[in-house]
Design a protein around this motif. Structure first.
Motif, mmCIF file in Angstrom:
data_model
loop_
_atom_site.group_PDB
_atom_site.id
_atom_site.type_symbol
_atom_site.label_atom_id
_atom_site.label_comp_id
_atom_site.label_asym_id
_atom_site.label_seq_id
_atom_site.Cartn_x
_atom_site.Cartn_y
_atom_site.Cartn_z
ATOM 1 N N ASP A 1 24.552 -19.904 27.011
ATOM 2 C CA ASP A 1 23.738 -21.072 26.657
ATOM 3 C C ASP A 1 23.024 -20.806 25.332
ATOM 4 O O ASP A 1 22.506 -19.713 25.109
ATOM 5 C CB ASP A 1 22.704 -21.361 27.752
ATOM 6 N N ALA A 2 23.027 -21.815 24.473
ATOM 7 C CA ALA A 2 22.417 -21.665 23.147
ATOM 8 C C ALA A 2 20.975 -22.158 23.140
ATOM 9 O O ALA A 2 20.589 -23.012 23.944
ATOM 10 C CB ALA A 2 23.225 -22.447 22.119
ATOM 11 N N VAL A 3 20.192 -21.612 22.210
ATOM 12 C CA VAL A 3 18.851 -22.134 21.945
ATOM 13 C C VAL A 3 18.767 -22.400 20.442
ATOM 14 O O VAL A 3 19.176 -21.569 19.632
ATOM 15 C CB VAL A 3 17.729 -21.174 22.435
ATOM 16 N N LEU A 4 18.319 -23.606 20.089
ATOM 17 C CA LEU A 4 18.159 -23.981 18.683
ATOM 18 C C LEU A 4 16.740 -24.461 18.462
ATOM 19 O O LEU A 4 16.145 -25.094 19.335
ATOM 20 C CB LEU A 4 19.136 -25.108 18.317
ATOM 21 N N SER A 5 16.204 -24.164 17.287
ATOM 22 C CA SER A 5 14.862 -24.660 16.977
ATOM 23 C C SER A 5 14.971 -25.954 16.172
ATOM 24 O O SER A 5 15.962 -26.183 15.474
ATOM 25 C CB SER A 5 14.044 -23.592 16.255
ATOM 26 N N PHE A 6 13.933 -26.784 16.283
ATOM 27 C CA PHE A 6 14.019 -28.160 15.764
ATOM 28 C C PHE A 6 12.629 -28.690 15.444
ATOM 29 O O PHE A 6 11.663 -28.365 16.124
ATOM 30 C CB PHE A 6 14.664 -29.051 16.849
ATOM 31 N N SER A 7 12.561 -29.521 14.411
ATOM 32 C CA SER A 7 11.315 -30.221 14.109
ATOM 33 C C SER A 7 11.596 -31.693 13.874
ATOM 34 O O SER A 7 12.372 -32.044 12.975
ATOM 35 C CB SER A 7 10.647 -29.632 12.862
ATOM 36 N N ALA A 8 10.967 -32.548 14.673
ATOM 37 C CA ALA A 8 11.118 -33.993 14.473
ATOM 38 C C ALA A 8 10.331 -34.438 13.236
ATOM 39 O O ALA A 8 10.599 -35.482 12.666
ATOM 40 C CB ALA A 8 10.634 -34.759 15.702
ATOM 41 N N GLU A 9 9.368 -33.629 12.800
ATOM 42 C CA GLU A 9 8.572 -33.950 11.612
ATOM 43 C C GLU A 9 9.385 -33.731 10.338
ATOM 44 O O GLU A 9 9.401 -34.568 9.446
ATOM 45 C CB GLU A 9 7.321 -33.052 11.548
ATOM 46 N N THR A 10 10.031 -32.571 10.241
ATOM 47 C CA THR A 10 10.684 -32.179 8.987
ATOM 48 C C THR A 10 12.211 -32.292 9.023
ATOM 49 O O THR A 10 12.865 -32.081 8.012
ATOM 50 C CB THR A 10 10.341 -30.710 8.647
ATOM 51 N N SER A 11 12.785 -32.589 10.183
ATOM 52 C CA SER A 11 14.244 -32.640 10.398
ATOM 53 C C SER A 11 14.894 -31.262 10.401
ATOM 54 O O SER A 11 16.118 -31.163 10.467
ATOM 55 C CB SER A 11 14.972 -33.484 9.343
ATOM 56 N N GLU A 12 14.116 -30.196 10.322
ATOM 57 C CA GLU A 12 14.695 -28.862 10.324
ATOM 58 C C GLU A 12 15.442 -28.637 11.641
ATOM 59 O O GLU A 12 14.928 -28.937 12.710
ATOM 60 C CB GLU A 12 13.594 -27.807 10.164
ATOM 61 N N GLY A 13 16.664 -28.146 11.541
ATOM 62 C CA GLY A 13 17.480 -27.901 12.730
ATOM 63 C C GLY A 13 18.391 -29.059 13.102
ATOM 64 O O GLY A 13 19.277 -28.920 13.951
#
Length: 195
Positions: free
Chosen positions: A170-182
């Protein structure tokens, strides 16, 4: 993925209301107010297709979103501290979600959203274990990435993996809804499940 079409098709409470066009489905799960709606809206470049609310626990149905006439995002009720009675919470949390996760053969992946700033809660762990019990592939998204310093990100991600006792596949990815990073990484991962 370029999203040209995104619309809510139905808010369902039982299997007889689910769409029956056999498109692949990606479920979105997470604690109330963890940012599921913001995640959906950022991925599909819409301001408020998925309603965000300052009151946790507003999603009390399975919301099916048609994306490009290709697949569905299925937003499931948030868990944690929704201010509804225990009986009501069991009805739309337990039974409705159990029915969906145990019976839905078009479900390809569940995205479990956690807040990278905090250690995953007992509810997050239970949800992860619940998905593993039904042998559903899981992608963990650690959201609110913009809220922590860059030099602490690895530590926070490791804490998510160890707290959930994640399987190696299973993968884990980081994400930001503010900056679109990820965002690009998320789409390229999801792409494997919507073909």
């Amino acid at each position: 993925m370029k999203v040209n079409k995104a619309e809510i098709v139905i808010s369902a409470v039982s299997e007889k209301q689910y769409p029956n066009d056999k498109w692949p489905e990606i479920a979105l799960a997470g604690r109330s107010n963890v940012g599921k709606s913001s995640f959906i809206n950022k991925l599909i470049n819409r301001k408020n297709l998925a309603r965000t609310s300052s009151k946790p626990g507003k999603t009390q149905t399975l919301n099916f979103y048609n994306i490009n006439d290709l697949f569905y995002f299925v937003d499931v009720p948030g868990y944690g501290y929704a201010k509804v009675s225990k009986k009501e919470r069991e009805k739309w949390g337990g039974n409705m979600m159990e029915e969906y996760f145990s019976l839905r053969d078009t479900l390809r992946l569940t995205v479990l959203i956690v807040d990278i700033r905090h250690q995953p809660t007992e509810d997050d762990r239970l949800m992860y274990d619940f998905l593993k019990h039904y042998e559903i592939p899981v992608l963990v998204i650690a959201t609110k990435l913009d809220k922590i310093p860059k030099n602490k990100r690895d530590t926070h991600l490791k804490r998510v993996i160890s707290t959930l006792e994640m399987d190696e596949d299973d993968a884990v990815l980081s994400f930001s809804a503010e900056t679109s990073e990820g965002k690009e990484e998320v789409w390229s991962y999801l792409d494997n499940f919507i073909k």
